[in-house]
Design an enzyme around this catalytic site. Structure first.
Site, PDB file in Angstrom:
ATOM      1  NE  ARG A   1      -1.399  10.904   5.730  1.00  0.00           N
ATOM      2  CZ  ARG A   1      -1.502  12.233   6.758  1.00  0.00           C
ATOM      3  NH1 ARG A   1      -1.726  12.914   7.868  1.00  0.00           N
ATOM      4  NH2 ARG A   1      -0.394  13.392   6.993  1.00  0.00           N
TER       5      ARG A   1
ATOM      6  CG  ASP B   1      -4.883   5.805   9.626  1.00  0.00           C
ATOM      7  OD1 ASP B   1      -5.644   5.276   9.887  1.00  0.00           O
ATOM      8  OD2 ASP B   1      -3.840   4.587   9.808  1.00  0.00           O
TER       9      ASP B   1
ATOM     10  CG  MET C   1       8.096   7.311  14.789  1.00  0.00           C
ATOM     11  SD  MET C   1       8.848   6.278  13.061  1.00  0.00           S
ATOM     12  CE  MET C   1       8.522   7.682  11.758  1.00  0.00           C
TER      13      MET C   1
ATOM     14  CE  LYS D   1      -2.721   2.222   3.443  1.00  0.00           C
ATOM     15  NZ  LYS D   1      -2.386   3.502   3.720  1.00  0.00           N
ATOM     16  CG  ASN D   2       2.353   2.392   3.354  1.00  0.00           C
ATOM     17  OD1 ASN D   2       1.653   3.266   3.450  1.00  0.00           O
ATOM     18  ND2 ASN D   2       3.342   2.425   5.139  1.00  0.00           N
TER      19      ASN D   2
ATOM     20  CG  ASP E   1       2.721   1.285   8.944  1.00  0.00           C
ATOM     21  OD1 ASP E   1       1.900   2.427   9.693  1.00  0.00           O
ATOM     22  OD2 ASP E   1       2.607   1.589   7.608  1.00  0.00           O
TER      23      ASP E   1
END
Length: 435
Positions: free
Chosen positions: A98, A122, A342, A23-24, A320
């Protein structure tokens, strides 16, 4: 209409599962098609909401999008409709996604201007976009934020290469600035650059298109500007967050699972972190095999003190997967401190795990201590709501290991990051249905 998963937990699963495309990586790679008028073919694209929204947005801008198969598309950004960026349609679509921030770098580089609504996404604390904008400003872009219509307007008719020291090693920030710099005049140096495999993938793809980027895989990138880029073909890596989620799922449910085609060399320390929790896994070819385990015991540090698992920029452990590690530790033998550096609200889903019978001390918004149950006590099924993508899958894993029925609401959050997750779990023997 309420969308939810109903899960009857406590069953061991068995079989093979193939991770989706990352996804990223997808959000960066898809934005890069705007850098050229030539055709680009991309395969292993995950079929998930955030990615599909971005593909739809590209089409709305005027990109010619053609679907060749389930996971393969071609993109041709010959003509881009500049007026679209001032429209209400762009404001509602771009604002709800986003990843839409990622189109700014390519648009600046190729057309010298861009506008972007304030992005959404998110709810995991303040995700700043300053890194992106400071980078563009260093390259010579000028910004104004219009509070009345909620748009950032950027003028970049004359981007010049420069030295940029990033204030944080932001993956999306680095990617966006790289895409802006590939067509700028002169040489750009980015220090404290993110160096995730996804970003390496983007840089390699841009180089195949004719960019001149060196230092790929390090935190110091040097980009020599070129005048134009051409087409290429690109295949995306498997999603390392899915791979980590499936390792956790196997351990927590005592299942024998093989995860196919994982690109093991790109996983960094992910397999080792799960081994520290006592999970056995072996590499077979490019597959990860996890045997069914009744017990797994968390290692301690050499001096006997409690193990800490914390996130850090790559090649450190990805934030993540911290929620997955936290859930998996619930049924381990021993204790572990989870330190989420983070984002300040990613651990708030532990209240649901406490309701299920987990033993967790939430020390503060960033730290939680998990006292493992060693599978002596099963979690119990409850009704719960998913706050964000990763917590959602962590709760799903907890529910699959729990006794009785669990219902997870707000599954749209899970489906923003995991494609057809219910069907793929059904194939492993899970009792999950959509209601």
């Amino acid at each position: 209409m309420v969308n939810a998963f109903e899960i009857q937990g406590g069953k061991p699963l068995k079989g093979e599962i193939t991770p989706q495309g990352a996804k990223n990586e997808a959000l960066q790679i898809l934005s890069a098609v705007l850098l050229t008028e030539e055709k680009i073919t991309i395969s292993n694209i995950p079929d998930i909401k955030d990615v599909n929204k971005l593909i739809e947005l590209l089409g709305d801008m005027g990109v010619i999008v053609e679907k060749l198969s389930e996971d393969t598309y071609t993109f041709e950004a010959k003509e881009i409709d500049q007026d679209f960026f001032q429209s209400d349609a762009f404001k509602s679509k771009g604002g709800g996604l986003r990843g839409s921030i990622m189109i700014v770098g390519p648009l600046l580089a190729r057309f010298g201007k861009a506008s972007i609504p304030k992005p959404g996404g998110d709810k995991i604390g303040r995700r700043r976009l300053d890194t992106h904008f400071l980078g563009f400003e260093k390259l010579g872009a000028q910004f104004n934020y219009n509070p009345e219509d909620g748009f950032f307007n950027v003028d970049a008719s004359n981007l010049q290469g420069t030295y940029i020291l990033l204030d944080e090693a932001s993956v999306t920030g680095t990617a966006n600035i790289v895409m802006a710099a590939v067509l700028a005049k002169g040489i750009t140096t980015i220090y404290n650059a993110a160096c995730e495999p996804y970003l390496q993938q983007l840089c390699k793809m841009l180089n195949r298109m004719g960019a001149k980027i060196s230092g790929i895989g390090s935190n110091l990138l040097t980009i020599e500007g070129v005048t134009r880029l051409g087409g290429t073909e690109h295949r995306m890596l498997p999603d390392m967050i899915e791979i980590g989620s499936f390792i956790g799922l196997a351990a927590m449910t005592g299942s024998e699972i093989t995860i196919k085609n994982v690109h093991y060399n790109e996983l960094g320390m992910i397999p080792d972190v799960f081994r520290r929790l006592g999970i056995k896994l072996e590499l077979r070819g490019d597959d990860i095999y996890i045997p069914a385990q009744d017990h797994y015991e968390i290692e301690t540090f050499i001096d006997g003190s409690i193990m800490t698992i914390a996130d850090a920029p790559w090649p450190g452990f990805t934030p993540d997967l911290l929620s997955i590690v936290l859930v998996v530790a619930i049924q381990a033998k021993g204790s572990v401190l989870i330190h989420q550096k983070m984002f300040e609200s990613r651990l708030f889903f532990v209240d649901k795990l406490l309701d299920m019978g987990a033993q967790i001390i939430l020390c503060d918004p960033h730290r939680a201590t998990v006292i493992g149950l060693d599978k002596q006590v099963q979690l119990r099924g409850i009704s719960m709501t998913s706050p964000d993508i990763r917590a959602g899958v962590s709760l799903l894993i907890a529910a699959l290991s729990a006794q009785g029925k669990s219902t997870i609401y707000n599954i749209e959050q899970i489906e923003r990051g995991y494609q057809h997750i219910d069907k793929r779990l059904l194939a492993l023997g899970a009792d999950i249905k959509r209601i």
